[in-house]
Design a protein around this motif. Sequence first.
Motif, short mmCIF file in Angstrom:
data_model
loop_
_atom_site.label_atom_id
_atom_site.label_comp_id
_atom_site.label_asym_id
_atom_site.label_seq_id
_atom_site.Cartn_x
_atom_site.Cartn_y
_atom_site.Cartn_z
N LEU A 1 1.11 6.48 2.94
CA LEU A 1 1.72 5.41 2.15
C LEU A 1 0.95 4.11 2.35
CD1 LEU A 1 5.42 5.95 3.28
CD2 LEU A 1 4.46 6.69 1.09
N GLY A 2 0.74 3.36 1.29
CA GLY A 2 0.20 2.01 1.41
C GLY A 2 1.35 1.01 1.47
N ALA B 1 -7.18 6.13 2.90
CA ALA B 1 -7.91 5.31 1.93
C ALA B 1 -7.35 5.48 0.53
CB ALA B 1 -9.40 5.66 1.96
N ALA B 2 -7.01 6.72 0.16
CA ALA B 2 -6.48 6.97 -1.18
C ALA B 2 -5.16 6.24 -1.41
CB ALA B 2 -6.30 8.47 -1.39
N ALA B 3 -4.38 6.07 -0.34
CA ALA B 3 -3.10 5.36 -0.46
C ALA B 3 -3.28 3.85 -0.48
CB ALA B 3 -2.18 5.75 0.70
N ALA B 4 -4.52 3.39 -0.29
CA ALA B 4 -4.79 1.95 -0.18
C ALA B 4 -5.62 1.41 -1.34
CB ALA B 4 -5.50 1.67 1.14
N ILE C 1 -8.82 -0.68 5.69
CA ILE C 1 -7.59 -0.33 6.40
C ILE C 1 -7.48 -1.19 7.65
CG2 ILE C 1 -6.24 1.52 7.44
CD1 ILE C 1 -6.86 1.98 4.50
N SER C 2 -6.38 -1.91 7.76
CA SER C 2 -6.16 -2.75 8.93
C SER C 2 -5.63 -1.93 10.10
CB SER C 2 -5.18 -3.87 8.59
OG SER C 2 -4.88 -4.64 9.73
N GLY D 1 -6.72 -6.49 5.76
CA GLY D 1 -6.74 -5.36 4.85
C GLY D 1 -5.38 -4.69 4.76
N LYS D 2 -5.39 -3.43 4.39
CA LYS D 2 -4.18 -2.68 4.08
C LYS D 2 -3.56 -2.04 5.31
CE LYS D 2 -2.78 -1.65 0.44
NZ LYS D 2 -1.71 -2.20 -0.41
N ILE D 3 -2.23 -2.09 5.38
CA ILE D 3 -1.47 -1.35 6.37
C ILE D 3 -1.08 -0.01 5.75
CG2 ILE D 3 0.62 -1.31 7.80
CD1 ILE D 3 0.56 -4.43 7.55
N VAL D 4 -1.30 1.07 6.47
CA VAL D 4 -1.03 2.40 5.95
C VAL D 4 -0.09 3.14 6.90
CG1 VAL D 4 -2.07 4.64 5.39
CG2 VAL D 4 -3.22 2.53 4.72
#
Length: 329
Positions: free
Chosen positions: A38-39, A122-125, A300-301, A323-326
């Motif tokens: 999940l992003g 990565a795909a979720a972000a 990705i963070s 960056g993104k939290i996943v």
Amino acid sequence: MPRVIRFHELGGPEVLRIENVVIPAPQPGLVQIRVKALGINRAEALLRSGAYIETAPLPSGLGLEAAGIVEAVGEGVDGFMPGDRVSIIPPISMVQWPAYGELITFPAEFVVRHPPTLSWEAAAAVWMPFLTAYGALIDTAGLSKGDFVAVTAASSSVGLAAIQIANKVGATPIAITRTSVKRKALHDAGAAHVLASQEEDLETKLKAVAGRDGVRVVFDAVAGPIFEPLSAAMSSGGILIEYGGLNQEPTPFPLSAVLGKGLTLRGYLVHEILRDPARLQAAKTFIFEGLASGALEPVISRTFPFEQIVEAHRFLESNEQFGKIVVTV
């Protein structure tokens, strides 16, 4: 039964609960996905706290980004079959189509096959940050080679996507962050210039960087007092695109700059791209090309397990991420 994340009252991260629910088979036109990652987005924290553009009907699910494997498809769905590796683009309504769950159901038009080279994380972000930045910079502002673009909240997933998109089209990205702590990381991420708004005279620095022509495009998530130095450093005919409001202080209208330079101040939400099939297809083509060439790559963070969704939201609200939290499922 599959687990989903919901909240029964508005509040901080602690209101999020993991619950077991029955997920029915997908209806016509829908795709059911076994989620792998999940992003996490600030919009979800806003919904959870009661400050989002949607009102949550309690109890409510939430979530805008996910990647996983197709579990089943409803009648009339073409192009997808069980076992496909897919991700979702942000739905217009996350309360109708929440993504936080082990098994989720989405309309087929919001499901895409992502490049097989991308990890689940990565795909979720990909889709929220790159669609948001593309819609503002390319679709709306027509950003192109030679332009200067100022990007506030530059260390967010959307800010980093904007930096990458600017570099992809030959523009010069100026990253604006609050302090110098993330300066090196932003340079490493592709920012040509990094300015610390709490430590430097922003107007003076922007004018020094962009020269006499000024900054043609401003991509702002902050609002508040920063509007004045941003607009003062813009070029004649420039456009300021506002897509957030992180600063809760009043936002002054920069009348002198708007009149003197013929500026455009424009509000923007990614929903306008999502509602237009032709514009959405153009955005997907641009992003897929960028992912394939390596010009675009999700940052990705930090990742959290599904069971630590509360901690993931706390980290989101700490503003420490780059960056993104996943969340992995």
